[in-house]
Scaffold this motif. Structure first.
Motif, PDB file in Angstrom:
ATOM      1  N   LEU A 291      45.858  86.353  34.032  1.00 56.92           N
ATOM      2  CA  LEU A 291      46.021  87.658  33.180  1.00 56.92           C
ATOM      3  C   LEU A 291      46.970  88.645  33.637  1.00 56.92           C
ATOM      4  O   LEU A 291      47.574  89.412  32.875  1.00 56.92           O
ATOM      5  N   ARG A 292      47.211  88.497  34.576  1.00 57.66           N
ATOM      6  CA  ARG A 292      48.472  89.423  35.050  1.00 57.66           C
ATOM      7  C   ARG A 292      49.499  88.413  34.216  1.00 57.66           C
ATOM      8  O   ARG A 292      50.712  89.179  33.410  1.00 57.66           O
ATOM      9  N   SER A 293      49.518  87.022  34.257  1.00 57.26           N
ATOM     10  CA  SER A 293      50.888  86.266  33.167  1.00 57.26           C
ATOM     11  C   SER A 293      50.812  87.288  31.673  1.00 57.26           C
ATOM     12  O   SER A 293      51.703  86.845  31.225  1.00 57.26           O
ATOM     13  N   PHE A 294      49.544  87.093  31.013  1.00 58.70           N
ATOM     14  CA  PHE A 294      49.596  87.496  29.820  1.00 58.70           C
ATOM     15  C   PHE A 294      50.014  89.271  29.730  1.00 58.70           C
ATOM     16  O   PHE A 294      50.410  89.091  28.427  1.00 58.70           O
ATOM     17  N   LEU A 295      49.387  90.082  30.473  1.00 56.89           N
ATOM     18  CA  LEU A 295      49.906  91.267  30.375  1.00 56.89           C
ATOM     19  C   LEU A 295      51.385  91.092  31.454  1.00 56.89           C
ATOM     20  O   LEU A 295      52.072  92.009  30.234  1.00 56.89           O
ATOM     21  N   ALA A 296      52.219  90.554  31.377  1.00 55.96           N
ATOM     22  CA  ALA A 296      53.784  90.651  31.816  1.00 55.96           C
ATOM     23  C   ALA A 296      54.364  90.064  30.345  1.00 55.96           C
ATOM     24  O   ALA A 296      55.266  90.613  29.823  1.00 55.96           O
ATOM     25  N   ILE A 297      53.690  89.325  29.851  1.00 55.80           N
ATOM     26  CA  ILE A 297      54.466  88.903  28.105  1.00 55.80           C
ATOM     27  C   ILE A 297      54.211  90.160  27.806  1.00 55.80           C
ATOM     28  O   ILE A 297      55.824  90.343  26.510  1.00 55.80           O
ATOM     29  N   ALA A 298      52.829  90.611  27.658  1.00 45.36           N
ATOM     30  CA  ALA A 298      52.676  91.520  26.289  1.00 45.36           C
ATOM     31  C   ALA A 298      53.558  92.752  27.026  1.00 45.36           C
ATOM     32  O   ALA A 298      54.212  93.459  25.554  1.00 45.36           O
ATOM     33  N   GLU A 299      53.722  93.265  28.096  1.00 40.23           N
ATOM     34  CA  GLU A 299      54.755  94.293  28.408  1.00 40.23           C
ATOM     35  C   GLU A 299      56.094  94.314  27.806  1.00 40.23           C
ATOM     36  O   GLU A 299      56.632  95.138  27.859  1.00 40.23           O
ATOM     37  N   GLU A 300      56.587  92.809  28.349  1.00 39.98           N
ATOM     38  CA  GLU A 300      57.636  92.388  27.731  1.00 39.98           C
ATOM     39  C   GLU A 300      58.045  92.534  26.015  1.00 39.98           C
ATOM     40  O   GLU A 300      59.305  93.340  25.891  1.00 39.98           O
ATOM     41  N   GLN A 301      57.036  91.990  25.314  1.00 34.70           N
ATOM     42  CA  GLN A 301      56.928  92.981  24.058  1.00 34.70           C
ATOM     43  C   GLN A 301      57.227  93.978  23.784  1.00 34.70           C
ATOM     44  O   GLN A 301      57.516  94.382  23.004  1.00 34.70           O
ATOM     45  N   VAL A 302      55.997  94.804  24.510  1.00 33.16           N
ATOM     46  CA  VAL A 302      56.376  96.285  23.900  1.00 33.16           C
ATOM     47  C   VAL A 302      57.981  96.584  24.464  1.00 33.16           C
ATOM     48  O   VAL A 302      57.711  97.910  23.719  1.00 33.16           O
ATOM     49  N   ALA A 303      58.261  96.339  25.502  1.00 31.34           N
ATOM     50  CA  ALA A 303      59.243  97.235  26.167  1.00 31.34           C
ATOM     51  C   ALA A 303      60.827  96.351  24.951  1.00 31.34           C
ATOM     52  O   ALA A 303      61.720  97.535  23.719  1.00 31.34           O
TER      53      ALA A 303
ATOM     54  N   THR B 219      45.238  94.534  30.420  1.00 29.40           N
ATOM     55  CA  THR B 219      44.832  95.353  31.017  1.00 29.40           C
ATOM     56  C   THR B 219      43.714  95.600  31.272  1.00 29.40           C
ATOM     57  O   THR B 219      42.522  95.582  32.922  1.00 29.40           O
ATOM     58  N   ALA B 220      42.574  96.330  30.466  1.00 34.09           N
ATOM     59  CA  ALA B 220      41.090  96.230  30.698  1.00 34.09           C
ATOM     60  C   ALA B 220      41.214  94.901  31.009  1.00 34.09           C
ATOM     61  O   ALA B 220      39.730  94.663  32.443  1.00 34.09           O
ATOM     62  N   ALA B 221      41.481  93.629  30.910  1.00 34.19           N
ATOM     63  CA  ALA B 221      40.546  92.922  31.886  1.00 34.19           C
ATOM     64  C   ALA B 221      41.082  92.755  32.778  1.00 34.19           C
ATOM     65  O   ALA B 221      40.298  92.359  33.230  1.00 34.19           O
ATOM     66  N   LEU B 222      41.760  92.631  32.953  1.00 38.38           N
ATOM     67  CA  LEU B 222      42.720  92.314  34.492  1.00 38.38           C
ATOM     68  C   LEU B 222      41.598  93.784  35.436  1.00 38.38           C
ATOM     69  O   LEU B 222      41.507  93.655  36.565  1.00 38.38           O
ATOM     70  N   ASP B 223      42.167  94.723  35.162  1.00 38.96           N
ATOM     71  CA  ASP B 223      41.300  95.808  35.696  1.00 38.96           C
ATOM     72  C   ASP B 223      39.424  95.668  35.843  1.00 38.96           C
ATOM     73  O   ASP B 223      38.936  96.245  37.237  1.00 38.96           O
ATOM     74  N   GLU B 224      38.835  94.756  35.319  1.00 41.95           N
ATOM     75  CA  GLU B 224      37.249  94.304  35.644  1.00 41.95           C
ATOM     76  C   GLU B 224      37.379  93.523  36.575  1.00 41.95           C
ATOM     77  O   GLU B 224      36.795  93.544  37.114  1.00 41.95           O
ATOM     78  N   VAL B 225      38.338  92.336  36.544  1.00 47.21           N
ATOM     79  CA  VAL B 225      38.480  91.630  37.212  1.00 47.21           C
ATOM     80  C   VAL B 225      38.873  91.845  38.560  1.00 47.21           C
ATOM     81  O   VAL B 225      37.461  91.336  39.434  1.00 47.21           O
ATOM     82  N   LEU B 226      39.058  92.870  38.425  1.00 50.48           N
ATOM     83  CA  LEU B 226      39.810  93.664  40.230  1.00 50.48           C
ATOM     84  C   LEU B 226      38.884  94.346  40.416  1.00 50.48           C
ATOM     85  O   LEU B 226      37.864  94.250  41.459  1.00 50.48           O
ATOM     86  N   ARG B 227      37.630  95.225  39.565  1.00 45.23           N
ATOM     87  CA  ARG B 227      36.795  95.994  39.993  1.00 45.23           C
ATOM     88  C   ARG B 227      35.113  95.217  40.165  1.00 45.23           C
ATOM     89  O   ARG B 227      34.595  95.661  41.172  1.00 45.23           O
ATOM     90  N   THR B 228      35.131  94.329  40.084  1.00 42.79           N
ATOM     91  CA  THR B 228      33.510  93.480  39.465  1.00 42.79           C
ATOM     92  C   THR B 228      33.612  92.346  40.827  1.00 42.79           C
ATOM     93  O   THR B 228      33.052  91.648  41.090  1.00 42.79           O
ATOM     94  N   MET B 229      35.131  91.751  41.407  1.00 42.75           N
ATOM     95  CA  MET B 229      35.503  90.437  42.129  1.00 42.75           C
ATOM     96  C   MET B 229      34.519  90.823  43.507  1.00 42.75           C
ATOM     97  O   MET B 229      34.205  92.638  44.341  1.00 42.75           O
ATOM     98  N   PRO B 230      34.075  90.195  44.194  1.00 42.99           N
ATOM     99  CA  PRO B 230      33.760  90.532  45.820  1.00 42.99           C
ATOM    100  C   PRO B 230      34.949  90.928  46.974  1.00 42.99           C
ATOM    101  O   PRO B 230      35.639  90.335  46.434  1.00 42.99           O
ATOM    102  N   ALA B 231      34.499  91.572  47.460  1.00 37.96           N
ATOM    103  CA  ALA B 231      35.414  91.693  48.765  1.00 37.96           C
ATOM    104  C   ALA B 231      35.333  90.661  49.789  1.00 37.96           C
ATOM    105  O   ALA B 231      34.571  89.788  49.590  1.00 37.96           O
ATOM    106  N   PRO B 232      36.932  90.263  49.456  1.00 36.01           N
ATOM    107  CA  PRO B 232      36.756  89.066  50.934  1.00 36.01           C
ATOM    108  C   PRO B 232      35.975  89.114  51.253  1.00 36.01           C
ATOM    109  O   PRO B 232      35.903  87.603  52.162  1.00 36.01           O
TER     110      PRO B 232
END
Length: 146
Positions: A44-56, A98-111
């Motif tokens: 998701l971060r890879s996709f986000l980096a590309i999308a943010e590059e397109q926005v810029a 961004t929403a999908a990545l935030d959801e992954v980070l929010r729902t993943m179990p603690a280490p």
């Protein structure tokens, strides 16, 4: 475009969640040491980096076209409409990633949660449930209607 070297708006959150710099997280994934949550987060971060590059890129193109000292004869309403559509699409993609990545980070179990749950395993219950009743039409043959 190397997404590992390109920054994204969620890099700090990834570093905090996984305890390493983004480049090291990608290295862990390349070595096969990444768990499912990290693999999804990096994708998701890879996709986000590309999308943010397109926005810029679109933003910079619009800024360039509308500079205060720019030639008025170079302005094109049609080009600006196209840029607005491109910007809308790029922002929608960015918002989704961004929403999908935030959801992954929010729902993943603690280490430490995985280790803690294994340490206190509860004994298995030996009783079995009775067999489920057969459906009322179990084994019924469907016939054709004239």
């Amino acid at each position: 475009m190397n997404v590992v070297k390109r920054s994204s708006s969620r890099d700090a959150a990834l570093q905090e969640a996984f305890g390493a710099e983004v480049a090291e997280l990608y290295a862990q994934a390349a070595r096969g040491e990444a768990n499912a949550a990290l693999q999804r987060a990096l994708e998701l971060r890879s996709f986000l980096a590309i999308a943010e590059e397109q926005v810029a890129r679109v933003r910079d193109r619009v800024h360039s076209a509308t500079e205060p000292d720019g030639d008025m004869d170079d302005l094109s309403a049609e080009d600006l409409r196209w840029d607005a559509q491109w910007l809308e699409a790029a922002l929608a993609g960015r918002d989704g990633y961004t929403a999908a990545l935030d959801e992954v980070l929010r729902t993943m179990p603690a280490p430490n949660q995985v280790a803690a749950s294994r340490a206190g395993l509860s004994p298995k219950i030996a009783a079995t449930a009775p067999p489920a009743p057969a459906a009322s039409r179990a084994g019924a043959v469907r016939t054709r209607r004239p």
